[in-house]
Design an enzyme around this catalytic site. Structure first.
Site, short mmCIF file in Angstrom:
data_model
loop_
_atom_site.label_atom_id
_atom_site.label_comp_id
_atom_site.label_asym_id
_atom_site.label_seq_id
_atom_site.Cartn_x
_atom_site.Cartn_y
_atom_site.Cartn_z
N THR A 41 2.36 1.59 -3.40
CA THR A 41 2.67 0.38 -2.64
C THR A 41 2.42 -0.84 -3.54
O THR A 41 1.57 -0.77 -4.44
CB THR A 41 1.71 0.32 -1.43
OG1 THR A 41 2.05 1.39 -0.55
CG2 THR A 41 1.77 -0.98 -0.67
N GLY A 87 3.33 2.74 8.29
CA GLY A 87 1.96 2.72 7.80
C GLY A 87 1.27 1.39 8.04
O GLY A 87 1.67 0.59 8.90
N ASP A 88 0.26 1.16 7.25
CA ASP A 88 -0.55 -0.06 7.38
C ASP A 88 0.17 -1.31 6.86
O ASP A 88 -0.11 -2.43 7.30
CB ASP A 88 -1.85 0.09 6.58
CG ASP A 88 -1.55 0.30 5.09
OD1 ASP A 88 -0.88 1.30 4.74
OD2 ASP A 88 -1.95 -0.56 4.27
N THR A 102 -3.54 -1.25 -0.37
CA THR A 102 -2.70 -0.14 -0.81
C THR A 102 -3.47 1.16 -0.59
O THR A 102 -4.70 1.17 -0.63
CB THR A 102 -2.32 -0.28 -2.30
OG1 THR A 102 -1.73 0.95 -2.75
CG2 THR A 102 -3.52 -0.59 -3.19
N GLY A 158 -2.19 4.82 4.50
CA GLY A 158 -2.07 3.88 5.61
C GLY A 158 -2.82 4.29 6.86
O GLY A 158 -3.40 3.44 7.55
N1 GLY Z 1 -0.17 2.09 2.32
C1 GLY Z 1 1.17 2.47 2.47
C2 GLY Z 1 1.40 3.43 3.53
O1 GLY Z 1 0.52 4.20 3.88
O2 GLY Z 1 2.50 3.47 4.06
#
Ligand code: GLY
Length: 301
Positions: free
Chosen positions: A171, A201-202, A222, A225
């Site tokens: 990410t 995700g997050d 990053t 997530g």
């Molecule tokens: N941090 C990126 C995701 O988990 O989608």
């Protein structure tokens, strides 16, 4: 919140994971290019929002990262991307989720931030909004690079196929403070490799993958997530700075919480209203870079 003109500040990341040695140079070069793009805007008196957007466009366009071109494929062999941009002055944010036809999702996030009234748009609606903002759409196949296609083919060959997040981490994100003291942050991702279609995700969630408040700090996260969401990591780090903790310590404390409370993996970058930076990760590597006081670009892997 805006203050007298002063030295701007910029930090970017290209993900926290186990970066293979053969990708290190490309990851470093990508972060350096993103820093250069954002810094050029800041030194010319441009806004933190513009700098973050420009830096993330560079990272999305670089196929070494899991964002824009080069994103991981989901279980169906499709790229679905998430992105967010947050304005620390107003606390307004724009975000997109599970988009398949936007080459630079951060541009669509900017469009939502500017035009409102919503914060987060997903899927076809987000793409329609982007097109209405005159952000060009692309063919989904244009986002897929051979490396990711081969990984997906290998995943599909497994019996039974796995949809577990076997790989995550590249990410991208940025945080900036402009010469007027305004803070902004953004994050963009193709999400986890082999994820279930529709999984978000997050990254595009305010407070999880990104947060910015010109009264305290701006942060981009990053990593995995599902763990970052549980502890609302970006907001946690910003709140620690508000409570008087330095950005460096706030990053360390937030990643420590990620490890200890939810056994999560990832990293975080942030900077505060004085332009002081912080970065921490609990993965083998995180590629991140910042502009030093003498104006030189510093990149770590
Ligand atoms: N941090 C990126 C995701 O988990 O989608």
């Amino acid at each position: 919140m805006a203050s007298q003109p002063s030295q701007p500040s910029l930090i970017v990341h290209g993900g926290a994971w186990k970066i293979p040695p053969e990708l290190e140079a490309d990851c470093r070069a990508g972060c350096a290019r993103a820093l250069a793009a954002g810094w050029q805007i800041l030194v010319q008196g441009g806004s933190a929002l513009d700098a973050v957007e420009a830096a993330i466009v560079v990272l999305e366009d670089d196929p070494v990262f899991d964002a824009g071109v080069g994103s991981h494929l989901n279980a169906d062999g499709v790229v679905q991307m998430d992105a967010i941009l947050m304005d620390g002055e107003t606390l307004n944010a724009g975000a997109v989720a599970a988009v398949e036809r936007i080459r630079n999702p951060i541009r669509a996030a900017r469009g939502i931030l500017e035009k409102g009234p919503h914060i987060l748009l997903a899927g076809a609606g987000a793409e329609r909004f982007a097109a209405a903002c005159e952000i060009p759409l692309c063919e989904p196949a244009e986002l897929i690079v051979p490396r990711e296609r081969q990984r997906w083919e290998a995943l599909r060959a497994q019996a039974p196929p796995s949809t577990l997040p076997e790989r995550f981490g590249s990410t991208v994100g940025a945080a900036a403070r402009d010469a007027q003291g305004r803070l902004a942050a953004g994050t963009s991702t193709g999400g986890t490799f082999g994820k279930y279609p529709g999984r978000i995700g997050d990254s595009p969630l305010v407070g999880c993958g990104c947060y910015a408040d010109s009264e305290s700090a701006a942060a981009s996260a990053t990593g995995w997530g599902e763990s970052i969401m549980k502890i609302v990591m970006a907001k946690m780090a910003v709140d620690r700075v508000r409570a008087g903790v330095s950005p460096a310590a706030a990053a360390l404390q937030s990643v420590h919480r990620l490890s200890e409370r939810v056994r999560g993996s990832g990293g975080l970058i942030l900077l505060d209203r004085q332009g002081r930076i912080g970065a921490a990760f609990n993965t083998p590597n995180m590629v991140y870079g910042y502009v030093a006081a003498d104006g030189s670009l510093v990149v770590h892997v």
